[in-house]
Enzyme design. Structure first.
Site, PDB file in Angstrom:
ATOM      1  N   ILE A 108       0.863  -1.170   0.000  1.00 29.38           N
ATOM      2  CA  ILE A 108       0.000   0.000   0.000  1.00 29.38           C
ATOM      3  C   ILE A 108       0.909   1.233   0.000  1.00 29.38           C
ATOM      4  O   ILE A 108       2.057   1.162   0.420  1.00 29.38           O
ATOM      5  CB  ILE A 108      -0.987   0.030   1.191  1.00 29.38           C
ATOM      6  CG1 ILE A 108      -0.261  -0.106   2.533  1.00 29.38           C
ATOM      7  CG2 ILE A 108      -2.043  -1.057   1.044  1.00 29.38           C
ATOM      8  CD1 ILE A 108      -1.201  -0.054   3.737  1.00 29.38           C
ATOM      9  N   ASP A 109       0.393   2.334  -0.496  1.00 23.79           N
ATOM     10  CA  ASP A 109       1.197   3.539  -0.657  1.00 23.79           C
ATOM     11  C   ASP A 109       1.696   4.083   0.681  1.00 23.79           C
ATOM     12  O   ASP A 109       1.106   3.825   1.734  1.00 23.79           O
ATOM     13  CB  ASP A 109       0.379   4.636  -1.347  1.00 23.79           C
ATOM     14  CG  ASP A 109      -0.068   4.254  -2.735  1.00 23.79           C
ATOM     15  OD1 ASP A 109       0.618   3.432  -3.368  1.00 23.79           O
ATOM     16  OD2 ASP A 109      -1.111   4.776  -3.182  1.00 23.79           O
ATOM     17  N   LYS A 110       2.731   4.879   0.614  1.00 25.41           N
ATOM     18  CA  LYS A 110       3.287   5.524   1.804  1.00 25.41           C
ATOM     19  C   LYS A 110       2.217   6.267   2.585  1.00 25.41           C
ATOM     20  O   LYS A 110       2.124   6.152   3.813  1.00 25.41           O
ATOM     21  CB  LYS A 110       4.404   6.495   1.387  1.00 25.41           C
ATOM     22  CG  LYS A 110       4.966   7.332   2.534  1.00 25.41           C
ATOM     23  CD  LYS A 110       5.987   8.342   2.031  1.00 25.41           C
ATOM     24  CE  LYS A 110       6.464   9.240   3.163  1.00 25.41           C
ATOM     25  NZ  LYS A 110       7.448  10.250   2.687  1.00 25.41           N
TER      26      LYS A 110
END
Length: 308
Positions: free
Chosen positions: A139-141
């Site tokens: 999942i994205d930062k």
């Protein structure tokens, strides 16, 4: 050991930018890698240092020095983890907003992988290599929420198979711009690299993969809508791209939405809330829900009280 190349520019490359020329003339170099070599002073034209904006001329003699890549290995770091579930084969963690999942350019420390190496030691699958041990999906930062980690290759392979077969449940909650009128709907549009900006993804019909997102409205707040988005596929930035495509980008998403920051948000308001899967070793169905984090509930509270 470094590699050195001596290139003679032919007539067909007259006027070509040097970074583009190098990516064509040296098969192992991408254009971005060539640009980095130019910045590092590893490229000369006719024995003089070359600038990245230099336009090639027939007869130019270009020397390129490509340093031997430095082997990278993620290091264990004592970073607290919010572990939702753990057994001998896998664990489910609740990743905070702002934490990068695995080391990459510009982020070699402070990542989830660094924390996992400290917690698990050598008990992480090696399928994705030394910089991504145990990582089955990402999942994205700036996305918070649930992420599954494999402790061995057998568990990793079993989980990856479920993702590929779309039997791996993942549901997110987010706040999107605008008043979305339909209570429930599906966005089914292919996603691939944006041909105009390779750092971004986009709905495109060439060099793309099918992507399906099921969307349900949880609550409307006039200029914003609280949504639950269930993934049928798992493409890079899928929810962000699909919502931007229909004209309702995620609040705080400055890549796919308005460049102007949303008051009270730092990064997109997107949380991986639900995960469900068959345990790859025991065959038991497991599912987990994560509470909305503070940044998310505070934003909802401001919307509820008309403070934005």
């Amino acid at each position: 050991m470094s590699n050195a190349f001596i290139l003679n520019v032919s007539l067909e490359y007259e006027g070509e930018r040097i970074d583009k020329y190098l990516s064509c003339a040296v098969s192992s170099l991408s254009r971005s890698a060539a640009a980095k070599l130019l910045e590092q002073g590893n490229v000369t034209v006719n024995s003089a240092p070359a600038s990245k904006n230099y336009k090639c001329r027939p007869g130019d003699v270009i020397s390129v020095l490509v340093p031997e890549p430095v082997p990278l290995e993620a290091k264990a770091e004592n970073i607290p983890l919010d572990i939702v579930y753990e057994d001998n084969d896998l664990l489910v963690v609740n990743k905070p907003k702002g934490m990068v999942v695995h080391p990459a350019a510009g982020n070699y420390t402070g990542t989830l992988v660094n924390a996992l190496l400290y917690h698990c030691g050598s008990s992480l699958s090696g399928i994705n290599g030394v910089l991504r041990p145990g990582i089955v999906h990402r999942i994205d930062k700036d996305t918070s929420g649930l992420l599954i980690v494999a402790k061995n290759d057998r568990a990793h392979a079993g989980l990856a198979r479920q993702i590929k077969e779309h039997s791996f449940e993942r549901a997110y909650e987010c706040v999107a711009h605008g008043n979305i009128k339909d209570d429930e709907f599906t966005v089914s549009r292919p996603i691939g690299r944006n041909p105009k900006d390779r750092k971004k993804m986009a709905v495109v019909y060439k060099n793309s993969k099918p992507a399906v997102t099921h969307i349900k409205v949880l609550k409307r707040y006039g200029s914003f809508t609280h949504l639950r988005c269930t993934l049928e596929t798992g493409r890079t930035h899928q929810i962000r791209v699909h919502l931007a495509y229909i004209g309702h980008p995620i609040a705080g998403d400055e890549v796919y939405g308005p460049k102007k920051p949303v008051k009270g948000l730092n990064g997109q308001c997107l949380h991986a809330k639900h995960i469900g899967f068959v345990h790859p070793i025991t065959g038991k169905w497991l599912e987990f829900e994560s509470d909305l984090p503070e940044y998310f509930t505070q934003f909802l509270s401001k919307l509820e009280n008309n403070l934005l």
